[in-house]
Design a protein around this motif. Structure first.
Motif, short mmCIF file in Angstrom:
data_model
loop_
_atom_site.label_atom_id
_atom_site.label_comp_id
_atom_site.label_asym_id
_atom_site.label_seq_id
_atom_site.Cartn_x
_atom_site.Cartn_y
_atom_site.Cartn_z
N ASN A 85 0.84 -1.18 0.00
CA ASN A 85 0.00 0.00 0.00
C ASN A 85 0.88 1.24 0.00
OD1 ASN A 85 0.20 1.30 2.60
ND2 ASN A 85 -1.49 0.14 3.42
N SER A 86 0.33 2.33 -0.46
CA SER A 86 1.15 3.53 -0.65
C SER A 86 1.69 4.10 0.66
CB SER A 86 0.36 4.60 -1.41
OG SER A 86 -0.77 5.01 -0.68
N ASP A 87 0.96 3.95 1.75
CA ASP A 87 1.48 4.43 3.04
C ASP A 87 2.72 3.65 3.43
OD1 ASP A 87 -0.56 6.29 3.28
OD2 ASP A 87 -1.81 5.00 4.54
N ASN A 88 2.71 2.35 3.22
CA ASN A 88 3.88 1.54 3.54
C ASN A 88 5.05 1.86 2.62
OD1 ASN A 88 2.57 0.26 5.62
ND2 ASN A 88 2.05 -1.55 4.43
N GLN A 89 4.78 2.12 1.34
CA GLN A 89 5.84 2.50 0.40
C GLN A 89 6.55 3.76 0.87
OE1 GLN A 89 3.43 2.73 -3.09
NE2 GLN A 89 3.65 0.56 -3.56
N VAL A 90 5.77 4.73 1.31
CA VAL A 90 6.35 5.98 1.82
C VAL A 90 7.12 5.72 3.11
CG1 VAL A 90 5.77 8.26 2.77
CG2 VAL A 90 4.64 7.45 0.70
N ALA A 91 6.55 4.93 4.00
CA ALA A 91 7.20 4.64 5.29
C ALA A 91 8.51 3.88 5.09
CB ALA A 91 6.26 3.85 6.19
N ILE A 92 8.53 2.93 4.19
CA ILE A 92 9.75 2.16 3.92
C ILE A 92 10.84 3.07 3.36
CG2 ILE A 92 10.73 0.36 2.44
CD1 ILE A 92 7.94 -1.08 2.79
N ALA A 93 10.47 3.93 2.42
CA ALA A 93 11.44 4.87 1.86
C ALA A 93 11.92 5.85 2.92
CB ALA A 93 10.83 5.61 0.68
N ALA A 94 11.01 6.36 3.73
CA ALA A 94 11.37 7.33 4.78
C ALA A 94 12.30 6.71 5.82
CB ALA A 94 10.11 7.87 5.45
N ALA A 95 12.20 5.42 6.01
CA ALA A 95 13.07 4.73 6.97
C ALA A 95 14.47 4.51 6.42
CB ALA A 95 12.45 3.39 7.36
N GLY A 96 14.69 4.87 5.15
CA GLY A 96 16.02 4.79 4.57
C GLY A 96 16.33 3.50 3.83
N ALA A 97 15.31 2.77 3.41
CA ALA A 97 15.53 1.47 2.78
C ALA A 97 16.06 1.54 1.35
CB ALA A 97 14.24 0.65 2.80
N ILE A 98 15.83 2.64 0.65
CA ILE A 98 16.18 2.67 -0.77
C ILE A 98 17.69 2.55 -1.02
CG2 ILE A 98 16.13 4.10 -2.86
CD1 ILE A 98 13.24 4.88 -2.04
N PRO A 99 18.55 3.31 -0.36
CA PRO A 99 19.99 3.14 -0.63
C PRO A 99 20.53 1.73 -0.36
CG PRO A 99 19.61 5.27 0.38
CD PRO A 99 18.32 4.50 0.48
N PRO A 100 20.16 1.08 0.75
CA PRO A 100 20.66 -0.29 0.93
C PRO A 100 20.13 -1.27 -0.13
CG PRO A 100 19.84 0.58 3.01
CD PRO A 100 19.49 1.57 1.96
N LEU A 101 18.90 -1.06 -0.56
CA LEU A 101 18.36 -1.91 -1.63
C LEU A 101 19.14 -1.71 -2.92
CD1 LEU A 101 14.56 -1.53 -0.91
CD2 LEU A 101 15.86 -3.67 -0.83
N ALA A 102 19.46 -0.45 -3.23
CA ALA A 102 20.26 -0.16 -4.43
C ALA A 102 21.63 -0.82 -4.31
CB ALA A 102 20.38 1.35 -4.63
N GLU A 103 22.21 -0.80 -3.14
CA GLU A 103 23.52 -1.42 -2.92
C GLU A 103 23.45 -2.94 -3.11
OE1 GLU A 103 27.49 -1.96 -2.19
OE2 GLU A 103 26.46 -0.06 -2.53
N LEU A 104 22.37 -3.54 -2.67
CA LEU A 104 22.20 -4.99 -2.83
C LEU A 104 22.21 -5.41 -4.29
CD1 LEU A 104 19.52 -6.19 -0.26
CD2 LEU A 104 21.90 -6.89 -0.41
N LEU A 105 21.80 -4.52 -5.18
CA LEU A 105 21.77 -4.84 -6.61
C LEU A 105 23.17 -5.16 -7.15
CD1 LEU A 105 19.27 -2.14 -7.89
CD2 LEU A 105 18.82 -4.59 -7.63
N THR A 106 24.19 -4.63 -6.49
CA THR A 106 25.55 -4.89 -6.96
C THR A 106 26.34 -5.81 -6.03
OG1 THR A 106 26.37 -2.87 -5.88
CG2 THR A 106 25.74 -2.69 -8.18
#
Length: 87
Positions: A1-22
C-alpha cells in the motif's frame, strides 16, 4: 500500500536496496529489484531510487542476471520509466 511504500522509503531502505543490486547474492539482487519495483509505484520514491544510483545496476542485472533477476530488473525499470525525469 502507498502508506507503507512511503514509510519504507522514509526509513532509509532505498539506498541499501540499491547497494544490494551490486553486492548481494543472486537471491538478494532479485528481492532488491522486486522491492524497488514495488516502491517505485509511489511517484515520490521514483526520484529517490534514481538518486540512490539504482538504475545502472538494474540495467546491468537486466543484461547479465538470471532469468528471474532479468524479469524483476525489467519490471523495476518499467515502473521507473513512468517518471519523465528518469527516461
Amino acid at each position: 500500500n502507498s502508506d507503507n511504500q512511503v514509510a519504507i522509503a522514509a526509513a532509509g531502505a532505498i539506498p541499501p536496496l540499491a547497494e544490494l543490486l551490486t553486492s548481494g547474492t543472486v537471491g538478494a539482487k532479485v528481492d532488491a529489484a522486486r522491492t524497488l519495483q514495488k516502491l517505485a509505484a509511489n511517484s515520490d520514491n521514483k526520484a529517490a531510487i534514481a538518486k540512490a544510483g539504482a538504475i545502472p545496476p538494474l540495467v546491468e542485472l537486466l543484461a547479465s542476471g538470471t532469468a528471474e533477476a532479468k524479469e524483476k530488473a525489467a519490471g523495476a525499470l518499467r515502473t521507473l520509466a513512468v517518471n519523465s525525469d528518469n527516461q
